[in-house]
Structure formats: C-alpha cells, structure tokens
Design a protein around this motif. Sequence first.
Motif, PDB file in Angstrom:
ATOM      1  N   GLN A  28     -12.981   5.696  -1.202  1.00  0.00           N
ATOM      2  CA  GLN A  28     -12.625   5.180   0.123  1.00  0.00           C
ATOM      3  C   GLN A  28     -13.779   5.366   1.098  1.00  0.00           C
ATOM      4  O   GLN A  28     -14.130   4.463   1.869  1.00  0.00           O
TER       5      GLN A  28
ATOM      6  N   SER B  67      -5.415  10.712  -1.597  1.00  0.00           N
ATOM      7  CA  SER B  67      -6.166  11.855  -1.061  1.00  0.00           C
ATOM      8  C   SER B  67      -5.711  13.169  -1.684  1.00  0.00           C
ATOM      9  O   SER B  67      -6.024  14.236  -1.152  1.00  0.00           O
TER      10      SER B  67
ATOM     11  N   CYS C 224      -4.741   6.990   7.725  1.00  0.00           N
ATOM     12  CA  CYS C 224      -4.492   6.528   6.355  1.00  0.00           C
ATOM     13  C   CYS C 224      -3.990   5.087   6.361  1.00  0.00           C
ATOM     14  O   CYS C 224      -4.336   4.298   5.468  1.00  0.00           O
TER      15      CYS C 224
ATOM     16  N   LEU D  63     -11.638   8.499   8.150  1.00  0.00           N
ATOM     17  CA  LEU D  63     -11.344   9.399   7.037  1.00  0.00           C
ATOM     18  C   LEU D  63     -11.636  10.827   7.469  1.00  0.00           C
ATOM     19  O   LEU D  63     -12.604  11.449   7.054  1.00  0.00           O
TER      20      LEU D  63
ATOM     21  N   LEU E  69      -4.041   4.595  -1.915  1.00  0.00           N
ATOM     22  CA  LEU E  69      -5.090   5.381  -1.264  1.00  0.00           C
ATOM     23  C   LEU E  69      -4.753   6.847  -1.485  1.00  0.00           C
ATOM     24  O   LEU E  69      -3.886   7.409  -0.814  1.00  0.00           O
TER      25      LEU E  69
ATOM     26  N   THR F 231       0.803  -1.219   0.000  1.00  0.00           N
ATOM     27  CA  THR F 231       0.000   0.000   0.000  1.00  0.00           C
ATOM     28  C   THR F 231       0.837   1.271   0.000  1.00  0.00           C
ATOM     29  O   THR F 231       1.906   1.335   0.611  1.00  0.00           O
TER      30      THR F 231
ATOM     31  N   PHE G  62      -8.905  -2.136   4.075  1.00  0.00           N
ATOM     32  CA  PHE G  62      -8.966  -2.550   2.679  1.00  0.00           C
ATOM     33  C   PHE G  62      -8.242  -3.883   2.484  1.00  0.00           C
ATOM     34  O   PHE G  62      -8.687  -4.737   1.713  1.00  0.00           O
TER      35      PHE G  62
ATOM     36  N   LEU H 221      -7.688   4.401  -5.458  1.00  0.00           N
ATOM     37  CA  LEU H 221      -8.946   4.885  -4.905  1.00  0.00           C
ATOM     38  C   LEU H 221      -8.819   6.318  -4.410  1.00  0.00           C
ATOM     39  O   LEU H 221      -7.934   6.628  -3.592  1.00  0.00           O
TER      40      LEU H 221
ATOM     41  N   ARG I 157      -6.909   2.700   7.203  1.00  0.00           N
ATOM     42  CA  ARG I 157      -7.721   2.401   6.020  1.00  0.00           C
ATOM     43  C   ARG I 157      -7.075   1.277   5.204  1.00  0.00           C
ATOM     44  O   ARG I 157      -7.758   0.395   4.683  1.00  0.00           O
TER      45      ARG I 157
ATOM     46  N   GLU J  41     -10.657   9.690  -2.400  1.00  0.00           N
ATOM     47  CA  GLU J  41     -11.351   9.727  -1.112  1.00  0.00           C
ATOM     48  C   GLU J  41     -12.838   9.394  -1.216  1.00  0.00           C
ATOM     49  O   GLU J  41     -13.362   8.705  -0.331  1.00  0.00           O
TER      50      GLU J  41
END
Length: 436
Positions: free
Chosen positions: A75, A43, A108, A99, A41, A7, A115, A70, A111, A72
């Motif tokens: 997510q 943002s 973060c 989030l 992830l 990730t 996931f 992905l 998450r 936000e």
Amino acid sequence: MRRICLTLPTNRACGATISAIREEARYAARHFEVEVHLLILDSSDEPTFAVHAKAVDEADPIPGVVVHHLDEPAQRDFLRRAIEHSGLAEPARLLDLMLPEGVSYGACTNRAFLFGAALGCSSVHRRDSDSDYQLLDGEPVFPIHHELSSLGRRASEAVDGVTESTLDPAHEHKPVVLVGSSFIGELSVDIGEIQQLNPEVYQDVVSLWAPGDWSAEQKRELVAESFRGAGTDPFVGDVATLAVVDPMRLDMCNISFAQVQELVPLPPARDTIGSDYFLMHLVQDAKLPGVLHNRHIVNFYTGERRTDPGFLAYQLRFTKFFLSMLYFNAIYAAMAAAGESLLDDRQRVRPREVAAIVRESTGLDTAENLRRLAVIDRCYRQLGGRYAEFADLLAPRHEQLLDEARLDIEDFALLIEAWEPLIRACRATSVHPLPR
C-alpha cells in the motif's frame, strides 16, 4: 463493463469474513454487469497476513472478480508513487495522512478510495472485518444487491430499483451518490458495560457528542438512538427507500459511494472513532440523493477489545471522538446552512467550499472541549475500576488531546485541498509496481 471496488480494510485475523466477502463479490459479478475488484487492505501482523494470503491464493477463481490483497508495504509503495506523480507539496506529510502509525478509520477508507480510482472503479463498497451477513432461508443477504441497483444512476431512474421514494422531486435530476444501511447485533461502540454499570453516567457520557447548546431533551433523544444501529430484528424482506439519507441510519460497515468519494476524502484523524462518517453528512447537507435499505450487516466484537490494553485503546478513541465533535458539529451546521450551494452546475460537490468550512472551524474556542474532558473524568471516576484507571491515564494528557483534535481538523483541510490532484494521479498509477 463497469468496474466496482468491493473493499475490506482490516488489521486483524478475519479469514471467515474474507471468505464471506468473496461470496458477495461472486453475487455481484453473477447478477450485475460489473467487474468486481475485491480489495483487501491488510494491516495485520505478518503471521496473520500470511494466513489471509494463503486463503486468498488457494481459493478457486471467481469469474468476473479480481482480488487484490495488499499488505502495508505494498500500500505504501503505491501511495508513494501516486503522491510523487501528483506533484503535490509536502509529500511526506500526505503519505503519513494516508498511512499513519496507529489506527485511523478515515485513512483506511481513503486508501480504498484511491485504490478504487487507480483500478478504474466507478464506485467503492465498504465492509468491516468484525461483521457478517444476515441469512434468509439459509442464504446470505448481500447489501451489494441494493448498491448496484441504484448507485451512480440519476435519481429519477433509480426509482425502479427501490420499494419507495421520499425524495423531493426537486432532487430527482441528481445522481445517487450513496447507498447504505446499518447493522444489527452489538452496539457499534463498545460502551454497553457503562450502561449496565450506571445508566445516568451513560447518559452524561454519550450526550457529550451533542452540540454544547442543545437542550437536555435533545440530548436524551440523541442518546436513546446512538450507536444502536437497526436494533435486533432480523431481515425478512427488502425495503429500500430513495431519499436524502439521515446519517444516523447508516454505518460504515455497510456503505457504498459513487462520485463523491473522488471529490472529498474522509478525515484522517488517528485513534478517533466516528471520524469516517463525514461523507454521509456531506451528502445529506448538499441534498444529494441516496438509498437507504434494510440489508443490515451483523456486528460483533472481537476478543481484543475485552483485554486491558484493548479497553484502554478503545476508550481513548471514544474520548477523541467527543473532542472531534466540537469541530464536526460546527462543520455540519455550516454545511447544512450552505445546502445546495455546496454543489456545482453538474451536481458535484465543490471541494474548495468544503475545505474552507473545515479550515474555518479550527479557530473555535476549546472551552467546550475542556468541559467534555471534565465530564469524562468525573464520570469515569464514578464508575471506578478500570474506568477510573483510564481517567488517571487521561488526566495528564488533556492539553495534548485538545491540540491533537484541532490539528486533526487542519490535516483534514489540507487533505481535501490535495484530494482531486491525488485522485487524478492515482488514475495514472498502477496499483501493482511494473516489473523492471
């Protein structure tokens, strides 16, 4: 085939890092019997996300690698569905902890843990957008080599994947739940300028993360090794040690977890550096095995930190880190005292015991934090310039910051108590919404 989650959480432009981490995913799929789920992830703002998306979409597919990029909204959609499925109380509060508005280093990564569970991954391997890989003979040195050699295996079986072991034989029946390393390059915290301006002020400020009852000599030793990672020496050959790993030797840009991340989350504190290091301490205090290797990642600073708004934002996160240590120093001491009683008969962490320790710390006297704020005020005014300007901005917020530090710990206790049901719900929730 075992699934793993590699990730990259990011809130900034990092096309080169995305390309580099794809190569690490390729290496993992090629050299190990794993299916790699590369989870980005993202943002960052819409234009930056679009650039990242274009790069991901146009890249050649890699056999054995599945990419999930992905933003936000995506997510948030997944988290909302998972929280609803969990049936937990206060769903809006939980979603906000997962989030939040603003920067949360713990959220973060939390998450990514959720996931990873939804994708059926047995481990999570985390990298940072402001870092790069070292090279040896022109080829990148990927940390995932050591992570997949040992992570999740019983310690007695992981010995053949390391170069040495310092693990007490009493712990060899336990699983390896952490494999990690550190970084070389710039300090992990952007405070080198303070050291250049005034070494004595640097000593006073950095020592604020020590427990209040430490001696001056203990604080000097702490400052001497703080935020420096593995120094500057480049990689020349592998060294990997099976041990109960010291968190001071690790960095979150170069870390992987198995099992433990599905039992206890990271603190979701906002605008607080260092809030994502909790699991390293829990693993150490519970005497769980890990592997420390030397495939250090290269750390560098992005230009944003050098701007005036970036400077002020970072100094606030640095200040909140010191305030959080009132609680974390007490929590770490209590966990160390509890030791292996933090584990059940399957050598898994007991979340309730951890949550109880965290919640008990919220009743601590805040006088120590008042002293921390006073030292920061004095030292930053002594430095002058934009440091003095920061002290002016901070002064009227002292009481608010004290309250925020305590509330962050209360939120953390709540999230620990909710974590296992949330993980179970994620396993039954599709990462991508099903077509109607």
